[in-house]
Design a protein around this motif. Structure first.
Motif, PDB file in Angstrom:
ATOM      1  N   ASN A 415      33.313   2.438 -15.361  1.00 37.50           N
ATOM      2  CA  ASN A 415      34.651   3.015 -15.524  1.00 37.50           C
ATOM      3  C   ASN A 415      34.634   4.540 -15.588  1.00 37.50           C
ATOM      4  O   ASN A 415      35.688   5.181 -15.547  1.00 37.50           O
ATOM      5  CB  ASN A 415      35.319   2.459 -16.783  1.00 37.50           C
ATOM      6  CG  ASN A 415      34.517   2.725 -18.054  1.00 37.50           C
ATOM      7  OD1 ASN A 415      33.290   2.758 -18.026  1.00 37.50           O
ATOM      8  ND2 ASN A 415      35.212   2.887 -19.160  1.00 37.50           N
ATOM      9  N   ILE A 416      33.455   5.125 -15.683  1.00 38.19           N
ATOM     10  CA  ILE A 416      33.315   6.573 -15.652  1.00 38.19           C
ATOM     11  C   ILE A 416      32.922   6.955 -14.229  1.00 38.19           C
ATOM     12  O   ILE A 416      31.825   6.623 -13.774  1.00 38.19           O
ATOM     13  CB  ILE A 416      32.272   7.055 -16.665  1.00 38.19           C
ATOM     14  CG1 ILE A 416      32.702   6.664 -18.080  1.00 38.19           C
ATOM     15  CG2 ILE A 416      32.079   8.567 -16.580  1.00 38.19           C
ATOM     16  CD1 ILE A 416      31.657   6.894 -19.147  1.00 38.19           C
ATOM     17  N   PRO A 417      33.761   7.650 -13.477  1.00 42.60           N
ATOM     18  CA  PRO A 417      33.526   7.840 -12.052  1.00 42.60           C
ATOM     19  C   PRO A 417      32.382   8.802 -11.742  1.00 42.60           C
ATOM     20  O   PRO A 417      32.138   9.774 -12.461  1.00 42.60           O
ATOM     21  CB  PRO A 417      34.857   8.425 -11.558  1.00 42.60           C
ATOM     22  CG  PRO A 417      35.459   9.087 -12.756  1.00 42.60           C
ATOM     23  CD  PRO A 417      35.040   8.247 -13.927  1.00 42.60           C
ATOM     24  N   VAL A 418      31.638   8.505 -10.648  1.00 39.37           N
ATOM     25  CA  VAL A 418      30.606   9.414 -10.175  1.00 39.37           C
ATOM     26  C   VAL A 418      31.248  10.479  -9.290  1.00 39.37           C
ATOM     27  O   VAL A 418      32.320  10.272  -8.711  1.00 39.37           O
ATOM     28  CB  VAL A 418      29.514   8.673  -9.372  1.00 39.37           C
ATOM     29  CG1 VAL A 418      28.786   7.697 -10.258  1.00 39.37           C
ATOM     30  CG2 VAL A 418      30.103   7.964  -8.159  1.00 39.37           C
ATOM     31  N   GLY A 419      30.578  11.625  -9.214  1.00 37.45           N
ATOM     32  CA  GLY A 419      31.100  12.724  -8.398  1.00 37.45           C
ATOM     33  C   GLY A 419      30.173  13.107  -7.272  1.00 37.45           C
ATOM     34  O   GLY A 419      30.464  14.005  -6.489  1.00 37.45           O
ATOM     35  N   GLY A 420      29.010  12.428  -7.167  1.00 37.44           N
ATOM     36  CA  GLY A 420      28.058  12.746  -6.111  1.00 37.44           C
ATOM     37  C   GLY A 420      26.747  11.984  -6.325  1.00 37.44           C
ATOM     38  O   GLY A 420      26.634  11.171  -7.255  1.00 37.44           O
ATOM     39  N   LYS A 421      25.802  12.218  -5.431  1.00 37.37           N
ATOM     40  CA  LYS A 421      24.501  11.567  -5.503  1.00 37.37           C
ATOM     41  C   LYS A 421      23.432  12.586  -5.902  1.00 37.37           C
ATOM     42  O   LYS A 421      23.631  13.791  -5.794  1.00 37.37           O
ATOM     43  CB  LYS A 421      24.154  10.940  -4.158  1.00 37.37           C
ATOM     44  CG  LYS A 421      25.072   9.788  -3.749  1.00 37.37           C
ATOM     45  CD  LYS A 421      24.620   9.167  -2.433  1.00 37.37           C
ATOM     46  CE  LYS A 421      25.526   7.985  -2.066  1.00 37.37           C
ATOM     47  NZ  LYS A 421      25.087   7.362  -0.782  1.00 37.37           N
ATOM     48  N   MET A 422      22.300  12.079  -6.349  1.00 37.96           N
ATOM     49  CA  MET A 422      21.202  12.948  -6.765  1.00 37.96           C
ATOM     50  C   MET A 422      20.663  13.774  -5.592  1.00 37.96           C
ATOM     51  O   MET A 422      20.589  13.280  -4.466  1.00 37.96           O
ATOM     52  CB  MET A 422      20.061  12.110  -7.361  1.00 37.96           C
ATOM     53  CG  MET A 422      20.345  11.547  -8.732  1.00 37.96           C
ATOM     54  SD  MET A 422      20.345  12.823 -10.032  1.00 37.96           S
ATOM     55  CE  MET A 422      18.599  13.222 -10.134  1.00 37.96           C
ATOM     56  N   GLU A 423      20.306  15.000  -5.902  1.00 38.95           N
ATOM     57  CA  GLU A 423      19.679  15.885  -4.930  1.00 38.95           C
ATOM     58  C   GLU A 423      18.358  16.389  -5.523  1.00 38.95           C
ATOM     59  O   GLU A 423      18.281  16.637  -6.724  1.00 38.95           O
ATOM     60  CB  GLU A 423      20.586  17.075  -4.605  1.00 38.95           C
ATOM     61  CG  GLU A 423      21.909  16.686  -3.982  1.00 38.95           C
ATOM     62  CD  GLU A 423      22.825  17.886  -3.773  1.00 38.95           C
ATOM     63  OE1 GLU A 423      22.385  19.021  -4.120  1.00 38.95           O
ATOM     64  OE2 GLU A 423      23.942  17.701  -3.280  1.00 38.95           O
ATOM     65  N   ALA A 424      17.360  16.547  -4.664  1.00 40.00           N
ATOM     66  CA  ALA A 424      16.066  17.027  -5.141  1.00 40.00           C
ATOM     67  C   ALA A 424      16.135  18.505  -5.502  1.00 40.00           C
ATOM     68  O   ALA A 424      16.919  19.274  -4.911  1.00 40.00           O
ATOM     69  CB  ALA A 424      14.999  16.805  -4.070  1.00 40.00           C
ATOM     70  N   ILE A 425      15.324  18.908  -6.485  1.00 44.60           N
ATOM     71  CA  ILE A 425      15.220  20.320  -6.830  1.00 44.60           C
ATOM     72  C   ILE A 425      14.523  21.041  -5.676  1.00 44.60           C
ATOM     73  O   ILE A 425      13.489  20.587  -5.173  1.00 44.60           O
ATOM     74  CB  ILE A 425      14.418  20.494  -8.130  1.00 44.60           C
ATOM     75  CG1 ILE A 425      15.159  19.835  -9.298  1.00 44.60           C
ATOM     76  CG2 ILE A 425      14.171  21.976  -8.423  1.00 44.60           C
ATOM     77  CD1 ILE A 425      14.348  19.772 -10.578  1.00 44.60           C
ATOM     78  N   ALA A 426      15.088  22.139  -5.236  1.00 45.89           N
ATOM     79  CA  ALA A 426      14.533  22.857  -4.088  1.00 45.89           C
ATOM     80  C   ALA A 426      13.188  23.470  -4.468  1.00 45.89           C
ATOM     81  O   ALA A 426      13.040  24.005  -5.570  1.00 45.89           O
ATOM     82  CB  ALA A 426      15.500  23.935  -3.635  1.00 45.89           C
TER      83      ALA A 426
END
Length: 426
Positions: A415-426
């Motif tokens: 019920n708590i919406p996601v705002g994106g997917k994981m990204e690797a640390i550059a």
């Protein structure tokens, strides 16, 4: 131990009038305020946890006054020190004669306060510490589960290690890694619990196919993390996790960069909760991740004011000119619970009555529903712990050098919406 409750029972039986005793809690007259004690780390290395306290308390007092409720809040600073936390808890009970103690933020503050309250038979509600270091850490023999006993006056609400492990591994699974993890576990209540071989990260990570390099316990405010960095580099760790105070992570991350160590993922509890910590790292804070307890996007409302999470966060920023911070929601919820409990207690001046009201709580708060009903908990802790939802997120650097916390993992709380997917640390 001869406690405050024993004293009251003795005087009732003998007819003595305890007008001079510091232990006696006077009955509330019609015009007397309900006195709440509040303890949190407002100074010291954990001060970021107490940043929103004044805002929350000021709003609480204004709201209750507008509703015709008579409340007084006695605030104490633990100074990020367990001994100080115990000392001020005793002051609240003996000198200030409060009716209920509220306490927030890390086992170093919650545990000594809850322990004093339990010993003095003073009702207490605590939060912002995973339930395992809170409950197990207060047992006489933390290593012997058969000896663990429930509490009669101390109650806690927050998530547990099982939740943060599920959130972290859920985030990690979104990226391809070698599944080698470096652990930063300090020698404090949180670090010892997170790194515990039975209830912490090690057994669960092993079951999930992760290899853990635990570099050993270190003292808070360490100024040299070379040993840990070298151990993680030697093990080729692509993931770093742990639970460290904000200044320690700043030191570790800056030294890691200087020594050429950059993992793909860094999911750190405690330190990475705060925008100030991440912002202090400059561009090096981009894509760092942590557990997320509360945000303006959480779909909950205050039972006291009717405000949404977004409205409370916006009000904090308007008043303080600072970005919202996660402890706002839980500090607010503590005072929601206090009003609800005192409204239902048969006698707000009687600790047993207040404790009974806490145990019977069923309230929708700014951080979600709270009930000490044992759901999702082992039997030994279910009487004293109520769980709250947990998700995971990543800090993203936006134009203008401002960081935004993006929810990337919500499997435990859809019920708590996601705002994106994981990204690797550059």
């Amino acid at each position: 131990m001869f406690t405050r409750r024993d004293f009251l029972k003795t005087t009732a039986a003998t007819g003595a009038i305890a007008v001079t005793s510091g232990l006696a809690m006077p009955a509330l007259s019609q015009n007397s305020p309900i006195k709440l004690g509040y303890v949190s780390p407002q100074t010291g290395p954990l001060a970021a946890f107490g940043e929103a306290d004044k805002f929350v308390i000021d709003n609480f007092l204004a709201t209750t006054k507008a509703k015709g409720l008579n409340y007084q809040v006695v605030v104490k600073d633990s100074q990020s020190n367990p001994n100080r936390a115990a000392e001020v808890a005793k002051q609240l009970i003996v000198d200030d004669k409060v009716n209920l103690v509220l306490v927030a933020s890390t086992p170093e503050t919650t545990n000594p306060v809850a322990t004093i309250c339990e010993g003095e038979q003073m009702p207490c509600i605590s939060t912002v510490a995973p339930w395992q270091p809170w409950f197990i850490g207060q047992q006489g023999n933390p290593g012997d589960p058969a000896s663990w006993k429930p509490f009669s006056y101390a109650y806690h609400f927050f998530w547990g290690l099982e939740d943060v492990i599920a959130v972290y591994t859920g985030m990690w699974a979104q990226l391809e890694t070698n599944k080698k993890v470096g652990g930063l576990f300090p020698n404090d209540g949180d670090g010892n619990a997170w790194g515990d071989g039975k209830v912490g990260f090690p057994p669960v990570l092993k079951d999930k196919g992760y290899g853990l390099t635990d570099s050993g316990r270190f003292q808070d405010l360490t100024d040299d993390f070379s040993a840990q960095i070298n151990a993680f580099k030697s093990a080729n760790c692509e993931i770093i996790t742990g639970v460290v105070i904000p200044p320690d992570f700043t030191t570790f991350w800056n030294q890691a960069k200087q020594q050429g160590f950059t993992p793909k993922i860094a999911s750190i509890g405690k330190a990475l909760l705060f925008p100030q910590t991440v912002g202090a790292l400059g561009k090096a804070g981009h894509n760092l991740s942590s557990e997320v307890w509360w945000t303006p996007n959480h779909p909950f409302k205050s039972s006291l004011t009717g405000e949404t999470s977004a409205q409370v966060a916006a009000a904090f920023t308007k008043v303080t000119n600072r970005p919202w911070t996660q402890p706002i929601g839980f500090a607010h919820a503590l005072f929601e619970l206090a009003v609800d409990v005192m409204k239902r207690a048969k006698d707000p001046a009687d600790g047993d009555s207040v404790a009974e009201a806490i145990a019977a709580t069923k309230l929708d708060t700014l951080v979600g529903p709270i009930a000490w009903d044992g759901k999702g908990l082992p039997p030994f802790a279910g009487k004293n712990v109520a769980k709250t939802p947990l998700v995971g997120g990543q800090w993203r650097l936006k134009d203008g050098g401002i960081y935004n916390l993006v929810i990337t993992e919500n499997s435990l709380a859809p019920n708590i919406p996601v705002g994106g997917k994981m990204e690797a640390i550059a």
